[in-house]
Design an enzyme around this catalytic site. Structure first.
Site, PDB file in Angstrom:
ATOM      1  N   HIS A  49       0.720  -1.149  -0.068  1.00 50.66           N
ATOM      2  CA  HIS A  49      -0.124   0.073  -0.185  1.00 50.66           C
ATOM      3  C   HIS A  49       0.913   1.259   0.089  1.00 50.66           C
ATOM      4  CE1 HIS A  49      -2.739  -2.866   2.041  1.00 50.66           C
ATOM      5  NE2 HIS A  49      -3.522  -2.353   1.183  1.00 50.66           N
ATOM      6  N   GLN A 160      -0.991  -4.511  -8.740  1.00 50.62           N
ATOM      7  CA  GLN A 160      -0.991  -5.557  -9.540  1.00 50.62           C
ATOM      8  C   GLN A 160      -1.563  -6.918  -9.000  1.00 50.62           C
ATOM      9  OE1 GLN A 160       2.561  -6.302 -11.747  1.00 50.62           O
ATOM     10  NE2 GLN A 160       2.043  -8.469 -11.642  1.00 50.62           N
ATOM     11  N   SER A 198      -2.544  -7.988   3.370  1.00 51.15           N
ATOM     12  CA  SER A 198      -2.973  -7.656   4.807  1.00 51.15           C
ATOM     13  C   SER A 198      -3.456  -8.957   5.443  1.00 51.15           C
ATOM     14  CB  SER A 198      -4.083  -6.856   4.710  1.00 51.15           C
ATOM     15  OG  SER A 198      -3.891  -5.543   4.125  1.00 51.15           O
TER      16      SER A 198
END
Length: 291
Positions: A49, A160, A198
């Site tokens: 991120h 991606q 995550s």
């Protein structure tokens, strides 16, 4: 019930929880010629991120990161409930990377009652991830449409790793003629090759070792790629992953990068994509083979 503040400033980071306040701030910035870059996320931010935010900082004047765990894209209510929500840690990371705005709305701010949404995105809805997660991409397009409408970004940045999601959002933008440029950014990996996610926090140490078979197999397919042997390469990859303890393969596909149909010699871009359950955690990964 404790009310959430509408607008907070922590250091240089401005935090908004309502669309109205956010729009007012961004309208002022846009009025003086500032361009807006958006990084939509579910939170639980990691290096992947952060790389999107760094890219956004280079290509836009004001960077907005949205953190919203969107209920409509989770088919399993338990998956939605257990999705990590470390908002304090996420806020610190955004401050450190120099993000300008955090949009962190409540579900009631994004959804009013029993809303209905359906967008005809064609076969992308049922192929690969779509087939494994019915309704998922309707939820994704619904919330991204809401974010694009609320924020009106000039550019939006996506990773991606969610390759099919990028194709789906591109289809939505084209269908609805939305004035936003989409940028796909490379996958960020840990030193051992595991794609950052995550969900990785749910992996045990043993799970993590088994999960490495996904990136290793993708890289092997890329290294050995031969357009005349696509079917054999796919079968070999499936065998390798199926032989790994603790890993349940959902799919492995060597696909046309535009349609996600099985690739052939005429495919302009080829991407190998994999999804598997490792322990109790579902992971996805991909590698672009030819472009």
């Amino acid at each position: 019930m404790q009310l959430r503040p509408l607008f907070v400033i922590t250091g240089a980071l401005r935090i908004f929880t309502t669309k109205t306040e956010l729009r007012q701030y961004l309208s002022s910035a846009r009025a003086v010629g500032k361009t807006i870059g958006l990084v939509p996320t579910l939170g639980a931010l990691h290096r992947g991120h952060i790389s999107l935010i760094e890219r956004a900082r280079k290509q836009s004047d004001i960077v907005v990161c949205s953190i919203f765990v969107n209920p409509t894209q989770f088919g399993d209510p338990e998956d939605f409930k257990k999705y990590p929500r470390p908002i304090e840690s996420d806020t610190e990371k955004l401050e450190q990377v120099g993000c300008d705005v955090l949009f962190n709305p409540a579900v009631t701010e994004m959804y009013a009652g029993n809303e209905q949404w359906h967008l005809d995105i064609g076969e992308l809805e049922t192929l690969l991830e779509g087939g494994s997660r019915p309704g998922h991409y309707q939820g994704v397009t619904q919330v991204v449409h809401k974010l694009f409408t609320a924020i009106n970004p000039d550019i939006a940045f996506f990773g991606q790793k969610d390759y099919q999601q990028f194709l789906v959002i591109s289809r939505m933008v084209k269908l609805l003629k939305m004035p936003v440029k989409l940028v796909m950014c490379p996958i960020q990996r840990d030193a051992d090759g595991l794609a950052m996610s995550s969900r990785n926090i749910h992996l045990t140490l043993e799970d993590r070792q088994h999960a490495l078979i996904l990136s290793k197999t993708l890289n092997r397919v890329k290294q050995d790629f031969d357009a005349d042997k696509i079917a054999a390469l796919k079968k070999q990859a499936e065998t390798i992953i199926n032989n790994e303890p603790g890993v349940q393969l959902a799919y492995f596909e060597i696909a046309d990068g535009d349609t996600l149909h099985p690739a052939n010699k005429s495919s302009k871009r080829i991407v190998a994509l994999v999804a598997a359950k490792v322990g109790n955690t579902r992971l996805i990964d991909n590698v672009i083979i030819g472009d």
